[in-house]
Design an enzyme around this catalytic site. Structure first.
Site, PDB file in Angstrom:
ATOM      1  N   HIS A   1       0.809  -1.225   0.000  1.00 18.12           N
ATOM      2  CA  HIS A   1       0.000   0.000   0.000  1.00 18.12           C
ATOM      3  C   HIS A   1       0.838   1.270   0.000  1.00 18.12           C
ATOM      4  O   HIS A   1       0.443   2.279   0.569  1.00 18.12           O
ATOM      5  CB  HIS A   1      -0.980   0.014   1.182  1.00 18.12           C
ATOM      6  CG  HIS A   1      -2.139  -0.922   0.981  1.00 18.12           C
ATOM      7  ND1 HIS A   1      -3.343  -0.531   0.458  1.00 18.12           N
ATOM      8  CD2 HIS A   1      -2.240  -2.251   1.216  1.00 18.12           C
ATOM      9  CE1 HIS A   1      -4.154  -1.569   0.383  1.00 18.12           C
ATOM     10  NE2 HIS A   1      -3.512  -2.636   0.839  1.00 18.12           N
TER      11      HIS A   1
ATOM     12  N   ASP B   1       2.438   2.064  -3.156  1.00 20.06           N
ATOM     13  CA  ASP B   1       2.619   2.497  -4.559  1.00 20.06           C
ATOM     14  C   ASP B   1       1.779   3.728  -4.876  1.00 20.06           C
ATOM     15  O   ASP B   1       2.221   4.620  -5.585  1.00 20.06           O
ATOM     16  CB  ASP B   1       2.409   1.352  -5.566  1.00 20.06           C
ATOM     17  CG  ASP B   1       1.065   0.659  -5.497  1.00 20.06           C
ATOM     18  OD1 ASP B   1       0.295   0.900  -4.541  1.00 20.06           O
ATOM     19  OD2 ASP B   1       0.769  -0.123  -6.422  1.00 20.06           O
TER      20      ASP B   1
ATOM     21  N   GLU C   1      -6.805  -0.271 -15.788  1.00 22.18           N
ATOM     22  CA  GLU C   1      -7.248  -0.831 -14.493  1.00 22.18           C
ATOM     23  C   GLU C   1      -8.021   0.219 -13.699  1.00 22.18           C
ATOM     24  O   GLU C   1      -9.093  -0.046 -13.175  1.00 22.18           O
ATOM     25  CB  GLU C   1      -6.038  -1.323 -13.698  1.00 22.18           C
ATOM     26  CG  GLU C   1      -6.358  -1.808 -12.295  1.00 22.18           C
ATOM     27  CD  GLU C   1      -6.700  -3.295 -12.226  1.00 22.18           C
ATOM     28  OE1 GLU C   1      -6.197  -4.060 -13.059  1.00 22.18           O
ATOM     29  OE2 GLU C   1      -7.484  -3.667 -11.337  1.00 22.18           O
TER      30      GLU C   1
ATOM     31  N   ASP D   1       1.437  -3.358 -10.035  1.00 21.51           N
ATOM     32  CA  ASP D   1       1.101  -4.642 -10.651  1.00 21.51           C
ATOM     33  C   ASP D   1       1.397  -4.639 -12.151  1.00 21.51           C
ATOM     34  O   ASP D   1       2.009  -5.576 -12.680  1.00 21.51           O
ATOM     35  CB  ASP D   1      -0.384  -4.966 -10.411  1.00 21.51           C
ATOM     36  CG  ASP D   1      -0.746  -4.958  -8.935  1.00 21.51           C
ATOM     37  OD1 ASP D   1       0.181  -4.983  -8.103  1.00 21.51           O
ATOM     38  OD2 ASP D   1      -1.945  -4.917  -8.620  1.00 21.51           O
TER      39      ASP D   1
ATOM     40  N   TYR E   1     -10.152  -0.667  -0.128  1.00 21.37           N
ATOM     41  CA  TYR E   1      -8.931  -0.159  -0.773  1.00 21.37           C
ATOM     42  C   TYR E   1      -9.083   1.331  -1.059  1.00 21.37           C
ATOM     43  O   TYR E   1      -8.224   2.142  -0.714  1.00 21.37           O
ATOM     44  CB  TYR E   1      -8.691  -0.943  -2.064  1.00 21.37           C
ATOM     45  CG  TYR E   1      -7.367  -0.652  -2.733  1.00 21.37           C
ATOM     46  CD1 TYR E   1      -6.260  -1.452  -2.498  1.00 21.37           C
ATOM     47  CD2 TYR E   1      -7.224   0.426  -3.599  1.00 21.37           C
ATOM     48  CE1 TYR E   1      -5.051  -1.196  -3.123  1.00 21.37           C
ATOM     49  CE2 TYR E   1      -6.020   0.696  -4.221  1.00 21.37           C
ATOM     50  CZ  TYR E   1      -4.937  -0.125  -3.984  1.00 21.37           C
ATOM     51  OH  TYR E   1      -3.735   0.131  -4.588  1.00 21.37           O
TER      52      TYR E   1
HETATM   53  C1  GLA Z   1      -3.303  -4.056  -4.976  1.00 23.95           C
HETATM   54  C2  GLA Z   1      -3.096  -2.903  -5.963  1.00 23.95           C
HETATM   55  C3  GLA Z   1      -1.629  -2.467  -5.990  1.00 23.95           C
HETATM   56  C4  GLA Z   1      -1.100  -2.216  -4.575  1.00 23.95           C
HETATM   57  C5  GLA Z   1      -1.437  -3.385  -3.648  1.00 23.95           C
HETATM   58  C6  GLA Z   1      -1.082  -3.117  -2.213  1.00 23.95           C
HETATM   59  O1  GLA Z   1      -2.652  -5.197  -5.442  1.00 23.95           O
HETATM   60  O2  GLA Z   1      -3.501  -3.294  -7.255  1.00 23.95           O
HETATM   61  O3  GLA Z   1      -1.502  -1.312  -6.809  1.00 23.95           O
HETATM   62  O4  GLA Z   1      -1.570  -1.000  -4.066  1.00 23.95           O
HETATM   63  O5  GLA Z   1      -2.819  -3.705  -3.703  1.00 23.95           O
HETATM   64  O6  GLA Z   1       0.281  -2.998  -2.062  1.00 23.95           O
END
Ligand code: GLA
Length: 390
Positions: free
Chosen positions: A38, A40, A159, A171, A221
């Site tokens: 968490h 990025d 996304e 990701d 999230y």
């Molecule tokens: C998900 C999101 C990523 C990142 C993670 C937590 O996978 O897609 O961008 O924020 O959660 O690290």
């Protein structure tokens, strides 16, 4: 099944459905993140690695802007046009193609066959691997010459627009840009990406899918993204310098201004500011081959995600605690957005079997359901092959 088998299957499916051979086959991997949970979307540093599970896409270009796709994974097909609104997995396909078409200002229609083995809903970025594989296939089929970095950026936009989750770039960047046998140190502010050798002779990757995916995954999230923004606004008011993101804040700043933040915001900011430092230290430790220090940072990352960021859940904690009991485990933590999904553990080579038995038994008795345990190799990112028979 390795990706070669998936490639054969997807090529056969393609020929079966469309009566022709594909022109290209693209593959893009899922990922785990070693440290940097968490951060990025807070301009932080992350240390992910691609895993040897792939989405594989066979494609042949069309000139009429039509997109026909068949997923063997889902056993479903879609027939749409660039820009159409569709649901489910097809939204990733059409959404990615639409963003690509806008970016290059040309129609990127195609016939597509999709196969793969990235576990779905397990926090291993199956959706990013689908987007990146689709983009790579369309790029190859239409000879757009976008390059992996541009593909990663466009897939990240897809996304956020298609799914409506304000996620960070980790990701899609990992799936597009990883090198075989290397983790990636990604600076999510500058978007600089460095490869760090994974030292697979010193440690292996075990991933445990808890088989729970909580409803909170998307809404929770976005709540965390909002709380981080609120902490930034509050700290920007009280610090004597410009604060554009939590990257501009130190753990000492958070401690000094604890009274200027409501309790949850203080905890969120503490997680992010300490986690960015852990990720930097973890990248340095990995670069030195210091797996012990790396492992300690991985445990600490989980504690912080659990206690300060509050994105773990009972099932994830059971698995991390079970790893903690075992010899031969350097570190374990939750991966992905949270409230379900998977735990990644760094284990001594040869130690996976005993550890797996222990974790499975503990999970069965504590959670009352089975988990799935995978041993992954660290893989490379997007690869696109032009088929001579195409
Ligand atoms: C998900 C999101 C990523 C990142 C993670 C937590 O996978 O897609 O961008 O924020 O959660 O690290």
């Amino acid at each position: 099944m390795g990706y070669r088998d998936h490639q054969q299957e997807v090529t056969a499916t393609f020929a079966d459905r469309y009566g022709e051979h594909p022109a290209v086959v693209a593959r893009a991997p899922g990922r785990v993140n070693l440290v940097g949970g968490h951060v990025d979307y807070n301009d932080g540093i992350v240390l992910p690695a691609a895993i040897d599970r792939w989405t594989v896409v066979a494609a042949r270009p069309r000139s009429d802007g039509r997109l026909r796709a068949h997923s063997t994974h889902m056993d479903e097909s879609v027939d749409a046009r660039i820009g159409d609104e569709v649901d489910g997995w097809a939204a990733y396909v059409v959404g990615t193609a639409t963003l690509l078409a806008d970016a290059v200002d040309e129609s990127v229609g195609a016939d597509l066959a999709i196969d793969g083995d990235v576990p779905l809903g397990a926090g291993l970025s199956s959706s990013a691997s689908l987007e990146v594989a689709i983009a790579g296939a369309l790029d190859g089929a239409h000879d757009l010459g976008l390059g992996e970095r541009r593909i990663a950026e466009l897939c990240w936009e897809a996304e956020t627009e298609v799914v409506g989750v304000d996620c960070g770039i980790m990701d899609q960047f990992t799936s597009a840009l990883a090198h075989p046998d290397h983790a990636l140190r990604i600076d999510c502010r500058s978007r600089e990406v460095d490869s760090v050798p994974f030292v697979s002779e010193a440690m292996g990757l075990l991933v445990v899918d808890t088989n729970v995916s909580h409803d909170l995954a998307d809404s929770g999230y976005n709540d965390r993204v909002r709380e981080c923004d609120e902490a930034v606004a509050a700290l920007d008011e009280v610090l004597d310098r410009r604060v554009r993101s939590l990257r501009d804040v130190t753990p000492a700043d958070v401690d000094a201004h604890i009274d200027d933040l409501t309790p949850p915001l203080a905890r969120r900011a503490r997680h992010v500011t300490t986690e960015i430092r852990r990720a930097e230290a973890a990248a340095d430790a990995l670069a030195r081959g210091d797996v012990k220090t790396l492992g300690e940072l991985v445990w600490a990352s989980h504690r912080s995600l659990r206690d300060d960021f509050e994105v773990s859940c009972a099932e994830l904690d059971v698995v991390v605690d079970a790893f903690h009991d075992c010899d031969g485990v350097y570190g374990a933590r939750m991966v992905g957005g949270g409230w379900g999904g998977s735990v990644v553990a760094l284990v001594q080579p040869g130690g996976a079997e005993a550890v797996t038995e222990h974790v499975e038994a503990r999970y069965r008795s504590a959670a009352g359901i089975e988990c799935d345990v995978y041993e992954f190799d660290v893989a490379g990112g997007l690869a696109v092959e032009t088929l001579t028979s195409g």
